[in-house]
Design an enzyme around this catalytic site. Structure first.
Site, PDB file in Angstrom:
ATOM      1  N   THR A   1     -26.130  50.928 -40.604  1.00  0.00           N
ATOM      2  CA  THR A   1     -26.137  50.340 -41.958  1.00  0.00           C
ATOM      3  C   THR A   1     -24.879  50.673 -42.741  1.00  0.00           C
ATOM      4  OG1 THR A   1     -28.533  50.450 -42.058  1.00  0.00           O
ATOM      5  CG2 THR A   1     -27.411  50.303 -44.158  1.00  0.00           C
TER       6      THR A   1
ATOM      7  N   SER B   1     -28.284  50.835 -34.545  1.00  0.00           N
ATOM      8  CA  SER B   1     -28.632  51.915 -33.614  1.00  0.00           C
ATOM      9  C   SER B   1     -29.942  51.682 -32.876  1.00  0.00           C
ATOM     10  CB  SER B   1     -28.645  53.260 -34.325  1.00  0.00           C
ATOM     11  OG  SER B   1     -29.833  53.441 -35.059  1.00  0.00           O
ATOM     12  N   SER B   2     -30.688  50.649 -33.247  1.00  0.00           N
ATOM     13  CA  SER B   2     -31.876  50.322 -32.466  1.00  0.00           C
ATOM     14  C   SER B   2     -31.476  49.844 -31.069  1.00  0.00           C
ATOM     15  CB  SER B   2     -32.688  49.224 -33.159  1.00  0.00           C
ATOM     16  OG  SER B   2     -33.030  49.685 -34.439  1.00  0.00           O
TER      17      SER B   2
ATOM     18  N   ASP C   1     -31.690  54.917 -37.592  1.00  0.00           N
ATOM     19  CA  ASP C   1     -32.945  54.689 -36.859  1.00  0.00           C
ATOM     20  C   ASP C   1     -33.093  55.572 -35.616  1.00  0.00           C
ATOM     21  OD1 ASP C   1     -33.756  52.855 -38.699  1.00  0.00           O
ATOM     22  OD2 ASP C   1     -33.347  51.082 -37.485  1.00  0.00           O
TER      23      ASP C   1
ATOM     24  N   CYS D   1     -47.973  66.096 -34.720  1.00  0.00           N
ATOM     25  CA  CYS D   1     -47.685  66.613 -36.067  1.00  0.00           C
ATOM     26  C   CYS D   1     -46.179  66.750 -36.257  1.00  0.00           C
ATOM     27  CB  CYS D   1     -48.304  67.998 -36.269  1.00  0.00           C
ATOM     28  SG  CYS D   1     -50.088  68.010 -36.157  1.00  0.00           S
TER      29      CYS D   1
HETATM   30  N1  ASP Z   1     -31.092  49.720 -38.436  1.00  0.00           N
HETATM   31  C1  ASP Z   1     -30.058  50.617 -38.893  1.00  0.00           C
HETATM   32  C2  ASP Z   1     -29.518  51.388 -37.691  1.00  0.00           C
HETATM   33  O1  ASP Z   1     -30.135  52.309 -37.281  1.00  0.00           O
HETATM   34  C3  ASP Z   1     -30.572  51.545 -39.940  1.00  0.00           C
HETATM   35  C4  ASP Z   1     -29.560  52.530 -40.460  1.00  0.00           C
HETATM   36  O2  ASP Z   1     -28.396  52.513 -40.131  1.00  0.00           O
HETATM   37  O3  ASP Z   1     -29.944  53.357 -41.263  1.00  0.00           O
HETATM   38  O4  ASP Z   1     -28.485  51.058 -37.202  1.00  0.00           O
END
Ligand code: ASP
Length: 349
Positions: free
Chosen positions: A16, A61-62, A93, A280
């Site tokens: 992001t 990053s997904s 992520d 947890c």
């Molecule tokens: N979907 C984004 C990623 O992990 C979320 C982020 O950067 O916070 O690349």
């Protein structure tokens, strides 16, 4: 004599922090590094020599993959002698997975590798990117007696520096997105940056080893009330599977139903490694504390103690990639290799 500024290599993988809205779809997509840096001219005012390495394809990053972790290790290895530290710009992520993986792949680190990113893109007025990026750079540049002050893989986010392999993303909307519930923060940034000296990793003085072998024949088995034999066996019988991270209740408890225990037992007897971690966020697995975990101990499920799922998965990928003997992998999994568990470190045994 003039003090030499620290030199930091920033590795931009995406996330992001460097995204903009795509006009057609309205979704956030990564942009190139020039556009990212144009939004943060302040970094030129830091007394740090900064160079940037950018991934050819920056990603959300997904889409991160173990191949990217190997790529990160290669970039760090190639540039290791020239820099005092590394800042990795990465989506939040899967940041906890990447930081955990790198902690195992980089053995005997003598320099910091700090992951950071943001919840809002850098071009947005209320972005958290500016503070995260600048402070991560400042921490990576810290020195004591001419040597880097930190020598471990960390995550810096929203005023906290956390031990990478102790971290979990727990909020998709708060700026404070990460928690390290079983290990104190390594530093807190306020008016000053206060390091928590007692919990920093002590340098081993040994040569740094850059590991590049990982094995992905792993699954997560999250247990839940009402799970069926079909669900459990479907996972345990995946072809080529070598290890399972089983997410259990509370302090490592699971149903005592015969079909379930027998399914696990038979898989273990066929050579599958099953590691017990808790669902947890904080606390530890303690097999044998309750009757509902006694059986697990008896059939050879290994306790993950207070390890996070992210660290358990990447530790097993690392161990399976580097060792072939199942007994040895189980033995090594039970020790803290890089401070990922509160129990005794391997070198103390
Ligand atoms: N979907 C984004 C990623 O992990 C979320 C982020 O950067 O916070 O690349």
């Amino acid at each position: 004599m003039m003090r030499k500024p620290s030199s930091i290599l920033v590795i931009y993988t995406g996330g992001t922090i460097g995204m903009v809205k795509d006009v057609e779809s309205g979704s956030l997509v990564p942009v190139n590094v020039e556009r990212l840096l144009a939004n943060i001219p302040e970094i030129n005012r830091l007394d740090i020599e900064i160079h940037i390495h950018t991934f050819t394809h920056t990603i959300d990053s997904s889409n991160i993959h173990p191949a990217h972790w190997v790529q990160l290790v290669e970039v760090i290895e190639e540039n290791y002698p020239q820099y005092d530290g590394f800042v990795v710009l990465h989506g939040s992520d899967t940041m906890a997975y990447s930081a955990s993986a790198l902690s195992f792949m980089l053995e005997n680190l003598s320099k910091p590798v700090i992951f950071t990113g943001s919840q809002l893109p850098i071009g947005v007025l209320r972005t958290d990117a500016r503070e995260n990026f600048i402070t991560a750079l400042e921490i990576a540049a810290m020195k004591e007696n001419g040597a880097p002050k930190l020598n471990e893989v960390c995550i810096y986010f929203e005023y906290h520096l956390l031990k990478g392999n102790r971290t979990t993303k727990f909020s998709s909307s708060h700026f404070n997105a990460f928690t390290s519930a079983n290990y104190p923060p390594l530093a807190e940034a306020g008016v000053q940056i206060n390091l928590n000296e007692n919990v920093l990793h002590r340098q081993s003085g040994k040569e740094t080893i850059f590991h590049k072998k990982l094995n992905q024949d792993i699954a997560i088995l999250k247990i839940f009330p009402g799970m069926t034999p079909g669900y459990v066996n479907g996972i345990l019988q995946v072809e080529g599977l070598k290890a399972v991270v089983m997410e259990t209740f509370g302090s490592g408890n699971a149903p005592t139903e015969t079909w379930f225990i027998e399914a696990l037992h038979s898989a273990i007897q066929k050579g599958l490694i099953i590691a017990n971690v808790t669902q947890c966020t904080s606390g530890t697995v303690y097999q044998g504390k309750y009757k509902t975990s006694n059986q697990l101990e008896k059939i050879g499920v290994i306790s993950g103690q207070d390890v996070t799922t992210e660290a358990a998965i990447t530790k097993l990928m690392f161990l399976l990639g580097n060792y072939s003997d199942t007994a040895e992998i189980k033995r090594l999994f039970s020790f803290s290799l890089r401070g990922e568990m509160t129990i005794a470190a391997l070198e103390n045994k």
